[in-house]
Motif scaffolding. Structure first.
Motif, PDB file in Angstrom:
ATOM      1  N   VAL A   7     -28.534  -7.098 -23.970  1.00  8.88           N
ATOM      2  CA  VAL A   7     -29.113  -5.543 -24.327  1.00  8.88           C
ATOM      3  C   VAL A   7     -30.353  -5.637 -24.459  1.00  8.88           C
ATOM      4  O   VAL A   7     -31.173  -6.189 -25.293  1.00  8.88           O
ATOM      5  CB  VAL A   7     -28.413  -4.860 -25.226  1.00  8.88           C
ATOM      6  N   THR A   8     -31.164  -4.787 -24.124  1.00  7.40           N
ATOM      7  CA  THR A   8     -32.218  -3.994 -24.314  1.00  7.40           C
ATOM      8  C   THR A   8     -33.038  -2.392 -24.902  1.00  7.40           C
ATOM      9  O   THR A   8     -32.064  -1.349 -23.954  1.00  7.40           O
ATOM     10  CB  THR A   8     -33.907  -4.435 -23.333  1.00  7.40           C
ATOM     11  N   GLU A   9     -32.639  -2.303 -26.315  1.00 10.29           N
ATOM     12  CA  GLU A   9     -32.215  -0.869 -26.359  1.00 10.29           C
ATOM     13  C   GLU A   9     -33.746  -0.593 -26.371  1.00 10.29           C
ATOM     14  O   GLU A   9     -34.697  -0.813 -26.201  1.00 10.29           O
ATOM     15  CB  GLU A   9     -32.384  -0.536 -27.925  1.00 10.29           C
ATOM     16  N   ARG A  13     -35.433   6.941 -27.038  1.00  8.51           N
ATOM     17  CA  ARG A  13     -33.151   7.575 -26.346  1.00  8.51           C
ATOM     18  C   ARG A  13     -33.683   9.159 -26.590  1.00  8.51           C
ATOM     19  O   ARG A  13     -34.607   9.406 -28.058  1.00  8.51           O
ATOM     20  CB  ARG A  13     -32.530   6.944 -27.770  1.00  8.51           C
ATOM     21  N   HIS A  35     -28.894   4.792 -20.956  1.00 11.00           N
ATOM     22  CA  HIS A  35     -28.983   3.101 -20.687  1.00 11.00           C
ATOM     23  C   HIS A  35     -27.956   2.804 -19.825  1.00 11.00           C
ATOM     24  O   HIS A  35     -27.129   4.184 -19.038  1.00 11.00           O
ATOM     25  CB  HIS A  35     -28.084   2.156 -21.549  1.00 11.00           C
ATOM     26  N   VAL A  52     -27.822  -5.032 -20.339  1.00 10.27           N
ATOM     27  CA  VAL A  52     -27.900  -3.400 -20.777  1.00 10.27           C
ATOM     28  C   VAL A  52     -29.402  -3.567 -21.383  1.00 10.27           C
ATOM     29  O   VAL A  52     -30.097  -3.495 -21.985  1.00 10.27           O
ATOM     30  CB  VAL A  52     -27.072  -3.222 -21.462  1.00 10.27           C
ATOM     31  N   ALA A 122     -19.797  -3.464 -22.427  1.00 13.77           N
ATOM     32  CA  ALA A 122     -21.674  -3.231 -22.407  1.00 13.77           C
ATOM     33  C   ALA A 122     -21.928  -2.278 -22.647  1.00 13.77           C
ATOM     34  O   ALA A 122     -23.331  -1.796 -23.912  1.00 13.77           O
ATOM     35  CB  ALA A 122     -21.987  -4.359 -22.003  1.00 13.77           C
ATOM     36  N   LEU A 123     -22.032  -1.205 -21.693  1.00 16.35           N
ATOM     37  CA  LEU A 123     -22.684   0.110 -21.803  1.00 16.35           C
ATOM     38  C   LEU A 123     -22.319   1.048 -22.660  1.00 16.35           C
ATOM     39  O   LEU A 123     -23.222   1.622 -23.190  1.00 16.35           O
ATOM     40  CB  LEU A 123     -22.712   0.712 -20.120  1.00 16.35           C
ATOM     41  N   LYS A 125     -20.525   0.054 -25.218  1.00 21.41           N
ATOM     42  CA  LYS A 125     -21.260   0.312 -26.530  1.00 21.41           C
ATOM     43  C   LYS A 125     -22.569   0.483 -27.055  1.00 21.41           C
ATOM     44  O   LYS A 125     -22.161   1.573 -27.992  1.00 21.41           O
ATOM     45  CB  LYS A 125     -20.557  -1.135 -27.246  1.00 21.41           C
ATOM     46  N   LEU A 126     -23.280   0.876 -26.471  1.00 22.13           N
ATOM     47  CA  LEU A 126     -24.424   0.722 -26.619  1.00 22.13           C
ATOM     48  C   LEU A 126     -24.695   2.290 -26.349  1.00 22.13           C
ATOM     49  O   LEU A 126     -25.552   3.009 -27.444  1.00 22.13           O
ATOM     50  CB  LEU A 126     -25.615   0.296 -25.780  1.00 22.13           C
ATOM     51  N   ASP A 127     -24.322   3.191 -26.181  1.00 19.89           N
ATOM     52  CA  ASP A 127     -24.064   4.634 -25.490  1.00 19.89           C
ATOM     53  C   ASP A 127     -23.340   5.591 -26.354  1.00 19.89           C
ATOM     54  O   ASP A 127     -22.603   6.217 -25.333  1.00 19.89           O
ATOM     55  CB  ASP A 127     -24.447   4.815 -24.200  1.00 19.89           C
ATOM     56  N   GLN A 128     -22.167   4.914 -26.512  1.00 16.36           N
ATOM     57  CA  GLN A 128     -21.003   5.743 -27.773  1.00 16.36           C
ATOM     58  C   GLN A 128     -21.562   7.174 -27.562  1.00 16.36           C
ATOM     59  O   GLN A 128     -20.430   7.726 -27.535  1.00 16.36           O
ATOM     60  CB  GLN A 128     -19.954   4.604 -28.166  1.00 16.36           C
TER      61      GLN A 128
END
Length: 365
Positions: A7-9, A13, A35, A52, A122-123, A125-128
């Motif tokens: 994951v690279t945020e 955002r 993402h 991600v 994975a996606l 979880k990051l963009d929930q």
């Protein structure tokens, strides 16, 4: 070996205010999360470089095989926020299995089920934060679009030696913003969605592109969508451009066209076949002549007709039109009781409002 999505945020955002504005009225397919998930397959190294990263344009060569030979597939599914704030998806293993079947038919590499589901997790979880609340019976969700395409730069008709896999996500409001309404259908006799031995059972873009001319013909005739017949005899009902069909008979049978290799096996379709038994109905899969629809709707033998798919879940069907005639089974006062009951049953499972007796839900975040 299973893939690990690194994951690279992104540093930029969407702000809370901008995201809230989108979630207040997302529409369908208009906005996308921060993402996307990506992975690469090559003939020499197999699946690798899973990650991600920031959502944005994908750079491909003008010679990329997908642009010339349409070697691509996709899936469609949703993530649902439950009352406790957790996020779930519906039967992802079924989407993974269909994605694998589609890949095989289009001569693309198969992505293992575990990797398919992990890419979603994975996606999401990051963009929930992009998954809408579903209070008071709302049907808001996060639409997930996994897809795969031939990204190798070459001109020549052969399976690509390099393939890109990607998942993007889009917040979605209720399909029927003003409540569920019956749709009218046009019988397409000049166009077929798919042919025997073709790609009808795969979820690939070409099938949808081939349905557009028929859809436009239906719209010109004042209908909402088109229904396609078999390409060989133009006798048997197949499906709409992107939805399966069900017919409810007054004797308790619920009938859907059987899978002949030219019809896409919908995840919603297969779920309805299970739910129907629990509602005391008798599911049946068989070839259905279009003349049977006309006659049984006119006589009252058919009491309900509905279409189903991921986006709309269940959509009642009203009038059927064709060049020179029409029939509407609802003219005799038939309502959509069974269609709406099935629709509510599915939604209650998906949003965690009732017990998931089938084990269909998978938690993503």
């Amino acid at each position: 070996m299973s893939l690990t999505f690194n994951v690279t945020e992104r540093p930029d955002r969407a702000s809370d205010a901008d995201r809230s504005a989108v979630l207040a009225n997302p529409g369908f397919g208009n906005h996308f999360t921060d993402h996307m998930a990506l992975a690469t397959w090559t003939k020499d190294d197999g699946w690798h470089d899973a990650k991600v990263a920031a959502y944005g344009p994908i750079a491909i060569s003008p010679a990329a095989a997908v642009l010339h030979y349409a070697q691509e597939i996709f899936e469609g599914m949703k993530a649902y926020r439950h009352a406790d704030g957790s996020v779930w998806t519906f039967r992802p293993e079924a989407n993974a299995a269909r994605f694998a079947r589609s890949a095989t038919r289009l001569a693309l590499p198969v992505l293992p089920e575990d990797d398919f589901i992990e890419s979603l997790r994975a996606l999401v979880k990051l963009d929930q934060d992009w998954v809408p609340e579903a209070a008071d019976g709302s049907e808001a969700s996060l639409y997930l679009r996994p897809f795969m395409f031939a990204s190798e730069a070459f001109l020549g008709v052969r399976p690509a030696n390099e393939v890109t896999y990607c998942v993007i996500a889009s917040p979605a409001g209720a399909y029927f913003s003003g409540g569920v309404k019956p749709v009218s259908l046009w019988i397409s006799t000049d166009y077929a969605r798919a042919g025997e031995g073709g790609t009808g059972a795969a979820k690939c873009g070409g099938n949808y592109a081939s349905s557009l001319a028929g859809q436009m013909e239906g719209l010109a005739a004042g209908c909402d969508q088109a229904v396609f017949l078999d390409s060989s005899t133009h006798t048997y009902i197949e499906e709409l451009g992107g939805m399966n069909l069900f017919f409810v008979y007054k004797d308790g049978r619920i009938v859907t066209p059987e899978l002949t290799g030219t019809i896409l096996e919908g995840v919603t379709r297969s779920s309805i076949l299970e739910i129907a038994k629990e509602l005391g109905l008798h599911p049946e899969e068989r070839r259905i002549p279009i003349q049977e629809w006309k006659d049984a709707a006119a006589s009252g033998e058919i009491v309900e007709i509905f279409a189903c798919g991921t986006a709309a879940v269940v959509t009642p069907v009203g009038e059927l039109k064709w060049d020179g005639g029409s029939v509407d089974h609802r003219r005799d006062g038939h309502d959509d009781e069974i269609a709406l009951k099935i629709r509510k049953t599915l939604l209650d499972i998906q949003y965690g409002r009732t017990e998931d007796k089938h084990g269909w839900m998978t938690r993503l975040a």
